[in-house]
Motif scaffolding. Structure first.
Motif, short mmCIF file in Angstrom:
data_model
loop_
_atom_site.label_atom_id
_atom_site.label_comp_id
_atom_site.label_asym_id
_atom_site.label_seq_id
_atom_site.Cartn_x
_atom_site.Cartn_y
_atom_site.Cartn_z
N GLN A 181 0.86 -1.13 -0.08
CA GLN A 181 0.00 -0.02 -0.08
C GLN A 181 0.84 1.30 0.14
OE1 GLN A 181 -2.25 -0.80 3.56
NE2 GLN A 181 -3.50 -2.50 2.55
N PRO A 197 -9.29 2.18 14.50
CA PRO A 197 -8.24 2.39 13.81
C PRO A 197 -7.95 1.54 12.58
CG PRO A 197 -7.59 1.85 16.15
CD PRO A 197 -8.95 1.36 15.89
N HIS A 244 -10.55 2.89 10.11
CA HIS A 244 -10.05 4.20 9.57
C HIS A 244 -9.04 4.14 8.65
CE1 HIS A 244 -11.76 7.30 12.58
NE2 HIS A 244 -12.78 6.73 12.21
N ARG A 245 -8.14 3.14 8.80
CA ARG A 245 -6.98 2.88 7.95
C ARG A 245 -7.58 2.81 6.66
NH1 ARG A 245 -4.11 -0.86 10.26
NH2 ARG A 245 -4.04 0.39 12.16
N HIS A 302 -9.45 5.34 5.00
CA HIS A 302 -8.47 6.25 4.31
C HIS A 302 -7.83 5.71 3.14
CE1 HIS A 302 -5.70 9.71 4.74
NE2 HIS A 302 -4.56 8.82 4.29
N LEU A 303 -7.37 4.69 3.15
CA LEU A 303 -6.70 3.91 1.82
C LEU A 303 -7.71 4.02 0.65
CD1 LEU A 303 -4.69 2.18 0.68
CD2 LEU A 303 -5.90 0.00 1.40
N GLY A 333 -5.79 -6.16 9.00
CA GLY A 333 -5.73 -5.17 10.06
C GLY A 333 -6.00 -5.90 11.28
#
Lengths: 343, 343
Positions: free
Chosen positions: A134, A269, A272-273, A276-277, B252
């Motif tokens: 990523q 978290p 959210h990651r 965002h990605l 994740g």
């Protein structure tokens, strides 16, 4: 550097557009903006007029309007005026979050195509989502400027995408792939079989073969080339499925009682990651490659971040002189000869 | 009811195929199976031979083989033998998880098309994922039997899909939509504009207009019709994105330490529900509609559940006489006249 901005285009314009432009202005000392829009609506939104010139326009092109007709008739619309500023050398680039068709039409008929380019391609930057890879985006075109593409158009898209990946994404020798219905070289309909051969013959390209739409986000290629019809279908399906998965998770949490809500807090978290990605705003706007100047279109639902990112993207395009390189390449017919000899 | 089964097709054949068939046999007293495959490999896997007839075959068609050539040469392959059993009236339907192209070729050249049908369409059942509307699938074709489709093919697909939705999904007046690059009637390339008109003219169809690939899973239509090329691109992009989202969440959680793992435990019911909803195995196999008998193809990675579901699906197709209804409809040229008059 001067950027001509359509301040009226987009679902939340002019509010988010002005805010995004002011952010970009504050980040980069070398940027100036010509803002085209309804003075009464735009002026009150400007917090600091530094390096912003507001030009009043009296017409607007709505989202559903027939594009070519609209740009011919509405000479005092923000889109037409901003495009004319680029045409006449008053600005270096064009930005809008408005009617896609009208932006395409303004790009083609007012700003104009690079010599040697038959059709420009709408170029999106999409995320590489594969864990471990990523952080980098890849170039995807034509994501919908043309409903019907010819063999030579796809070869042009490949070169346009390569220059963009080299300059804006800073990838030295971008791996170029063809979106097709199978991995093997003999896959596809007549058009895609022919294009596969053409791309393999292009000396300037690092062509790595076909890619399937199910593997788009895996990071296997830096530039994915397709006809506008197929690319649009695959892109919308990808965006729609990602959104649907997020909706399902949200719905499950809302209806899962206290246990699910606690689970959400712990996994926030992670979500959210991923959010965002997968957020298209992070990757700037769609670029209409093949024109004589940077023309960038943010999504109609663009927010402040998307606007600011799109301006950063334009700045990089100007700084790297990606369009000058493209012009030079296409000015030499031999460079793209192989790709078009079959027609 | 007798079903001819290719016991050798699929990544985990014959193991999962036999297990799935035995499950289906145990569920339904009215089913008998003709199992075509390598006796030495298949026989030891059979737990109970009741209503199973094993027929030894000496050849296999591999996943990558050129289909038409393979079915012409490998007369003693499990695919060709099973298809011949249907042709000669020894079985009512055909099932395989093998080489898609070979199944298509065997379906067309051995079992044969319904009179009046130019090209069969590969038909998938996809999930309606929109919260509040879940539980029902929708019919999607042609998901990839044809790389190039003509106007009349799409009109045929619409009728084939309608009969399937009525009979197998039990939807009385299925809403039929055309996959296109925009919602408005004038959207699309020449083919899709023409097909839109044709579909609007079909008296037997409840045609509701265009649907975009980003809205496929929203439940807006019961039958989504498309050319094979576009449908394949959109379907693979959808499947690939759903898988990618699951991969991202899994990754994740694995890398999120104790907090994320605890969050996962709390949200497990939510994830399981989504995983179940989006699991293609739940929706049976892909049906090759337009042939004289039910021909169902499970994914190469099919598991026991997918096999059992596909057999249930075949049983419903036989019970409802969906193919007889289709044959009757297409035997009357007037029924599909509007759709093909432009050609």
């Amino acid at each position: 550097m001067k950027i001509a901005v359509d301040a009226m285009g987009g679902d939340r314009a002019p509010q988010v557009i002005i805010e995004g432009i002011e952010n970009a202005r504050d980040q980069f000392n070398d940027l100036e903006f010509l803002l085209y829009g309804d003075e009464q609506k735009v002026k009150p939104l400007i917090k600091n007029p530094e390096r912003l010139t507001l030009i009043n326009t009296t017409e607007e092109i709505a989202m559903g309007e027939e594009p070519v007709r609209a740009i011919r008739r509405k000479k005092d619309s923000s889109i037409v005026r901003a495009a004319n500023a680029v045409k006449h050398g008053e600005a270096d680039a064009f930005f809008s979050a408005g009617n896609t068709g009208a932006i395409l039409a303004a790009g083609i008929f007012i700003i104009g195509r690079i010599k040697g380019i038959d059709r420009p391609g709408l170029t999106s930057i999409l995320p590489v989502a594969q864990p471990g890879q990523q952080g980098q985006g890849f170039v995807y075109l034509d994501s919908g400027a043309n409903a019907e593409s010819k063999e030579k158009n796809l070869v042009e898209f490949a070169h346009l995408g390569r220059f963009y990946a080299q300059n804006v994404l800073n990838i030295q020798d971008p791996r170029v792939a063809l979106l097709n219905n199978g991995a093997e070289a003999d896959k596809g309909d007549q058009l895609h079989k022919a294009v596969h051969q053409d791309l393999a013959n292009q000396k300037a390209l690092n062509f790595i073969g076909n890619i399937e739409s199910g593997d788009l986000l895996h990071g296997a290629a830096d530039v994915v080339v397709s006809d506008g019809w197929t690319a649009n279908a695959a892109l919308k399906a990808t965006e729609g499925s990602v959104r649907m998965m997020m909706t399902l998770i949200k719905d499950g949490i809302l209806n899962g009682g206290l246990r699910a809500k606690l689970g959400y807090l712990l996994l926030r978290p992670v979500f959210h990651r991923i959010g965002h990605l997968m957020n298209p705003s992070q990757y700037g706007g769609a670029v209409l490659l093949g024109l004589k100047a940077p023309v960038v279109k943010a999504h109609g639902s663009a927010d402040v971040t998307a606007t600011t990112k799109a301006i950063q993207q334009i700045r990089t395009m100007i700084n790297t002189k990606v369009i000058d390189q493209t012009v030079e390449f296409f000015s030499n017919e031999e460079n793209v000869d192989n790709g078009t000899k079959n027609e």
